[in-house]
Design an enzyme around this catalytic site. Structure first.
Site, PDB file in Angstrom:
ATOM      1  N   SER A 135       0.857  -1.177   0.000  1.00  0.00           N
ATOM      2  CA  SER A 135       0.000   0.000   0.000  1.00  0.00           C
ATOM      3  C   SER A 135       0.892   1.225   0.000  1.00  0.00           C
ATOM      4  O   SER A 135       1.739   1.379   0.875  1.00  0.00           O
ATOM      5  CB  SER A 135      -0.883  -0.028   1.258  1.00  0.00           C
ATOM      6  OG  SER A 135      -1.682   1.124   1.314  1.00  0.00           O
ATOM      7  N   LYS A 161      -1.030  -1.021  -4.454  1.00  0.00           N
ATOM      8  CA  LYS A 161      -2.224  -0.215  -4.168  1.00  0.00           C
ATOM      9  C   LYS A 161      -1.789   1.220  -3.939  1.00  0.00           C
ATOM     10  O   LYS A 161      -0.913   1.491  -3.117  1.00  0.00           O
ATOM     11  CB  LYS A 161      -2.918  -0.769  -2.921  1.00  0.00           C
ATOM     12  CG  LYS A 161      -4.058   0.099  -2.427  1.00  0.00           C
ATOM     13  CD  LYS A 161      -4.853  -0.613  -1.346  1.00  0.00           C
ATOM     14  CE  LYS A 161      -4.714   0.098  -0.018  1.00  0.00           C
ATOM     15  NZ  LYS A 161      -5.605  -0.493   1.012  1.00  0.00           N
ATOM     16  N   LYS A 163      -2.835   5.029  -2.732  1.00  0.00           N
ATOM     17  CA  LYS A 163      -3.807   5.881  -2.065  1.00  0.00           C
ATOM     18  C   LYS A 163      -4.126   7.043  -3.003  1.00  0.00           C
ATOM     19  O   LYS A 163      -3.214   7.621  -3.614  1.00  0.00           O
ATOM     20  CB  LYS A 163      -3.241   6.412  -0.745  1.00  0.00           C
ATOM     21  CG  LYS A 163      -2.986   5.337   0.301  1.00  0.00           C
ATOM     22  CD  LYS A 163      -4.277   4.846   0.927  1.00  0.00           C
ATOM     23  CE  LYS A 163      -3.999   3.892   2.079  1.00  0.00           C
ATOM     24  NZ  LYS A 163      -5.235   3.402   2.718  1.00  0.00           N
ATOM     25  N   ASP A 188      -7.082   3.143  -3.481  1.00  0.00           N
ATOM     26  CA  ASP A 188      -7.865   3.232  -2.242  1.00  0.00           C
ATOM     27  C   ASP A 188      -8.071   4.701  -1.924  1.00  0.00           C
ATOM     28  O   ASP A 188      -7.101   5.450  -1.769  1.00  0.00           O
ATOM     29  CB  ASP A 188      -7.111   2.540  -1.104  1.00  0.00           C
ATOM     30  CG  ASP A 188      -7.885   2.555   0.215  1.00  0.00           C
ATOM     31  OD1 ASP A 188      -9.039   3.019   0.228  1.00  0.00           O
ATOM     32  OD2 ASP A 188      -7.318   2.093   1.224  1.00  0.00           O
ATOM     33  N   GLU A 213     -11.153   1.100  -4.089  1.00  0.00           N
ATOM     34  CA  GLU A 213     -11.520   0.792  -2.707  1.00  0.00           C
ATOM     35  C   GLU A 213     -12.107   2.015  -2.012  1.00  0.00           C
ATOM     36  O   GLU A 213     -11.516   3.093  -2.042  1.00  0.00           O
ATOM     37  CB  GLU A 213     -10.264   0.295  -1.969  1.00  0.00           C
ATOM     38  CG  GLU A 213     -10.504  -0.104  -0.527  1.00  0.00           C
ATOM     39  CD  GLU A 213      -9.221  -0.598   0.146  1.00  0.00           C
ATOM     40  OE1 GLU A 213      -8.231  -0.889  -0.553  1.00  0.00           O
ATOM     41  OE2 GLU A 213      -9.215  -0.681   1.381  1.00  0.00           O
ATOM     42  N   ASP A 238     -14.262  -1.132   2.330  1.00  0.00           N
ATOM     43  CA  ASP A 238     -13.411  -1.307   3.508  1.00  0.00           C
ATOM     44  C   ASP A 238     -14.166  -0.723   4.704  1.00  0.00           C
ATOM     45  O   ASP A 238     -14.880  -1.446   5.417  1.00  0.00           O
ATOM     46  CB  ASP A 238     -12.063  -0.600   3.243  1.00  0.00           C
ATOM     47  CG  ASP A 238     -11.123  -0.564   4.436  1.00  0.00           C
ATOM     48  OD1 ASP A 238     -11.517  -0.965   5.544  1.00  0.00           O
ATOM     49  OD2 ASP A 238      -9.971  -0.115   4.284  1.00  0.00           O
ATOM     50  N   LYS A 262     -10.741  -6.401   7.671  1.00  0.00           N
ATOM     51  CA  LYS A 262      -9.778  -6.090   8.736  1.00  0.00           C
ATOM     52  C   LYS A 262     -10.446  -6.474  10.049  1.00  0.00           C
ATOM     53  O   LYS A 262     -11.511  -5.951  10.391  1.00  0.00           O
ATOM     54  CB  LYS A 262      -9.478  -4.590   8.768  1.00  0.00           C
ATOM     55  CG  LYS A 262      -8.736  -4.053   7.553  1.00  0.00           C
ATOM     56  CD  LYS A 262      -8.621  -2.536   7.629  1.00  0.00           C
ATOM     57  CE  LYS A 262      -7.865  -1.991   6.427  1.00  0.00           C
ATOM     58  NZ  LYS A 262      -8.041  -0.528   6.294  1.00  0.00           N
ATOM     59  N   GLY A 290      -4.654  -4.035   6.096  1.00  0.00           N
ATOM     60  CA  GLY A 290      -3.660  -3.839   7.146  1.00  0.00           C
ATOM     61  C   GLY A 290      -3.795  -2.474   7.789  1.00  0.00           C
ATOM     62  O   GLY A 290      -4.406  -1.567   7.222  1.00  0.00           O
TER      63      GLY A 290
HETATM   64 MG    MG Z   1      -8.730   0.913   2.732  1.00  0.00          MG
END
Ligand code: MG
Length: 369
Positions: A135, A161, A163, A188, A213, A238, A262, A290
């Site tokens: 991430s 991934k 952000k 995400d 996401e 999420d 999660k 995570g």
């Molecule tokens: Mg997320």
């Protein structure tokens, strides 16, 4: 098994590289660890709450307080303590899933050590190793982002991934896709957009993303369904998925094609497993998210990600991704995969000298009335 003694320990570990998301900049990881002792042995839990509310309402001081004042007394009253009984006893307190997950994790570790079974076997794991994704936080420039991603691709991660947030979306994603045409890429947004951004988000369809996401607020489940109808990119939820029931609702509404699980967000590994089961019933693939955990939390996440429905790479990383010195023996990645611990309980323990070095506060509780 009965609770005899609990240690609540705060540690403060510097992160190797600052991690910036739309929620803010993390330079260090302030973590609450819990050690429980029973006549049948001990166990460890790690709280994933961040120092400030943002990802969700929960924050570390609040989690510590609710554990100490309300959750531990409920669990300490049990004479035949098991993971499921602990979870049931804590259910009387609404909310605070990260606090509950911490206690449940410690009870599960102790109970499994006593019964000589691994966390993965207890949850129903079928894999020996888990595919790892990385991430990547928001960078200062696209050039810096490309350099960072190049390093992770060279490290062997099986998925990248990024952000994103308004002002940092199409341009960086396009640049990464052009430079790395074959990498499994997803984004995400941590709830940074609204439905009025639907046209812009639809432009992400050009980049062959594995998923988008949590683009919208956690409570906007119906808006996610509306957005999904105008996108080719699959939507993953999420923050919106807080329980198996909420997963059932989101799936029925058509709000997600994928779910990020999660345990901290949903109150523990038992509820995480129920979400996995619900998603598997509806052929919705899941993956393990995570929260910048230490080796302890990563060990539990590896066990969860060993379940059969976790078919997409996890946000589980080797220790060196986050910390120069993890509090456990370092988690290592080989060929983009990390082995699922096989020993009883979590399969690893904090190293006392390392934990001591990072400790900022310890509270010991033994009189639960
Ligand atoms: Mg997320």
């Amino acid at each position: 098994m009965k609770l005899e003694r609990v240690e609540l320990r705060r540690i403060d570990i510097p992160l190797r590289t600052p991690f910036r998301t739309s929620l803010g900049l993390e330079l260090r990881r302030d973590i609450l660890l819990m050690r429980i002792d029973t006549a049948d042995g001990h166990g460890w839990g790690e709280c994933v709450a961040l120092p400030e509310p943002g990802y969700s309402e929960e924050y570390l001081d609040g989690s510590a307080a609710v554990i100490q004042r309300f959750l531990l007394p409920a669990v300490a009253a049990l004479d035949d303590l098991t993971p499921a009984r602990a979870a049931a006893a804590m259910a009387a307190v609404p909310g605070h899933p990260m606090a509950k997950a911490t206690v449940e994790m410690a009870v599960t570790d102790a109970w499994l050590r006593h019964h000589r079974a691994s966390y993965a076997d207890y949850l129903g794991g079928v894999r020996d190793a888990v595919d790892c994704g990385v991430s990547v936080g928001i960078a200062d420039t696209v050039g810096q982002l490309l350099d960072e991603v190049e390093g992770y691709v060279a490290d062997g991660y099986r998925r990248v991934k990024l952000k994103i947030e308004p002002g940092w979306d199409l341009e960086p994603v396009r640049a990464v896709r052009e430079r790395f045409p074959d990498v499994v890429l997803q984004v995400d947004a941590n709830a940074a957009y609204t439905l009025s951004d639907a046209r812009r988000l639809a432009q992400l369809d050009d980049f062959d993303l594995a998923m988008l996401e949590q683009p919208l607020s956690s409570s906007d489940v119906r808006d996610h369904a509306t957005l999904a109808r105008g996108l080719r990119t699959p939507i993953c939820l999420d923050e919106s998925i807080t329980s198996a029931r909420s997963a059932v609702d989101a799936i029925a509404l058509g709000a997600c094609a994928i779910v990020n699980i999660k345990a901290g967000r949903v109150g523990g590994y038992l509820e995480a497993r129920r979400i996995h089961d619900v998603c598997a019933t509806h052929s919705i693939p899941v993956w393990c998210g995570g929260m910048l955990e230490t080796g302890l939390g990563q060990a539990a996440n590896l066990a969860l990600a060993a379940l059969p429905g976790f078919t997409l790479p996890a946000d589980i990383a080797p220790s060196l991704r986050y910390f120069d010195t993890d509090i456990t023996a370092p988690i290592t990645m080989r060929d983009g995969r990390i082995a699922v611990p096989e020993l009883p309980g979590l399969g690893l323990e904090p190293v006392p000298e390392i934990v001591a070095r990072y400790t900022t506060d310890v509270v010991t509780l033994s009189d639960f009335g």
